[in-house]
Design a protein around this motif. Structure first.
Motif, short mmCIF file in Angstrom:
data_model
loop_
_atom_site.label_atom_id
_atom_site.label_comp_id
_atom_site.label_asym_id
_atom_site.label_seq_id
_atom_site.Cartn_x
_atom_site.Cartn_y
_atom_site.Cartn_z
N GLU A 46 -24.06 -12.62 9.68
CA GLU A 46 -23.72 -11.38 10.69
C GLU A 46 -24.33 -10.21 10.01
O GLU A 46 -24.56 -9.84 8.50
CB GLU A 46 -22.31 -11.11 10.76
N PHE A 47 -24.77 -9.22 10.87
CA PHE A 47 -25.22 -8.00 10.68
C PHE A 47 -24.28 -7.14 10.04
O PHE A 47 -23.12 -7.21 10.44
CB PHE A 47 -25.76 -7.41 11.96
N VAL A 48 -24.70 -6.36 8.88
CA VAL A 48 -23.76 -5.26 8.22
C VAL A 48 -24.07 -4.18 8.44
O VAL A 48 -23.54 -3.14 9.08
CB VAL A 48 -23.57 -5.68 6.72
N TYR A 60 -24.75 0.88 11.64
CA TYR A 60 -23.70 -0.13 10.98
C TYR A 60 -23.09 -1.05 11.80
O TYR A 60 -22.91 -0.57 13.09
CB TYR A 60 -22.35 0.74 10.39
N ALA A 61 -22.67 -2.00 11.53
CA ALA A 61 -21.90 -2.82 12.32
C ALA A 61 -20.39 -2.21 12.71
O ALA A 61 -19.90 -1.68 11.86
CB ALA A 61 -21.66 -4.46 11.94
N GLY A 66 -17.37 3.03 8.51
CA GLY A 66 -16.43 3.93 7.98
C GLY A 66 -15.98 3.47 6.42
O GLY A 66 -15.50 4.27 5.67
N ARG A 67 -16.30 2.16 6.15
CA ARG A 67 -15.95 1.75 4.82
C ARG A 67 -17.54 1.50 4.17
O ARG A 67 -17.39 1.18 2.83
CB ARG A 67 -15.49 0.56 4.94
N VAL A 68 -18.41 1.37 5.00
CA VAL A 68 -20.05 0.99 4.43
C VAL A 68 -20.82 2.26 4.41
O VAL A 68 -20.94 2.83 5.34
CB VAL A 68 -20.57 -0.24 4.93
N LEU A 81 -25.98 -0.92 -0.83
CA LEU A 81 -25.01 -0.93 0.09
C LEU A 81 -23.67 -0.71 -0.62
O LEU A 81 -23.43 -1.47 -1.59
CB LEU A 81 -24.95 -2.38 0.57
N GLN A 82 -22.98 0.42 -0.21
CA GLN A 82 -21.87 0.69 -0.97
C GLN A 82 -20.55 0.34 0.08
O GLN A 82 -20.69 0.61 1.12
CB GLN A 82 -21.58 2.18 -1.04
N ILE A 83 -19.61 -0.50 -0.22
CA ILE A 83 -18.74 -0.95 0.33
C ILE A 83 -17.39 -0.50 -0.19
O ILE A 83 -16.92 -0.58 -1.28
CB ILE A 83 -18.57 -2.54 0.48
#
Length: 123
Positions: A46-48, A60-61, A66-68, A81-83
């Protein structure tokens, strides 16, 4: 030879953060849009997130908004990519890809892929 090498995965406690990197070689990095996708066990990829060639336009997906944070450094030929606030459902293999399009949320649009890096989130 085109290579996208991912790093930064590992076992992370829920609520903490992960910082993934993907460094490219063998391509004109600044000419490609970049994206991150993920695949959980038993699920489809799935796309992120994706980011434009100049790094100014991220997308963003809804599931991670809000988190990525996706970013890139063209001088270093690297996309990040920051999660934040990791959840168990974030557990997946994370893949970076390169596309000739400015953006893409579609897996088939990507010409090149990294090998993936495993992120495992413990509760």
């Amino acid at each position: 030879q085109v290579q996208l090498i991912e790093s930064g995965g590992g076992l992370v406690q829920a609520g903490n953060s992960a910082h993934l990197s993907c460094q490219a070689s063998g391509i004109a990095f600044s000419r490609f849009g970049m994206g991150w996708f993920r695949q959980a066990p038993g699920a489809e990829r799935e796309f992120v997130a994706t980011i434009s060639r100049d790094g100014r336009s991220p997308l963003y997906a809804d599931s991670v908004k809000g988190r990525v944070t996706i970013s890139r450094d063209n001088a270093e030929r690297t996309v990040y990519l920051q999660i934040d606030n990791l959840k168990p459902e974030d557990t997946a293999v994370y893949y970076c890809g390169a596309t000739e399009l400015m953006f893409s949320v579609q897996q088939v649009s990507y010409l090149y892929w990294g090998q993936g890096t495993q992120v495992t989130v413990s509760s």
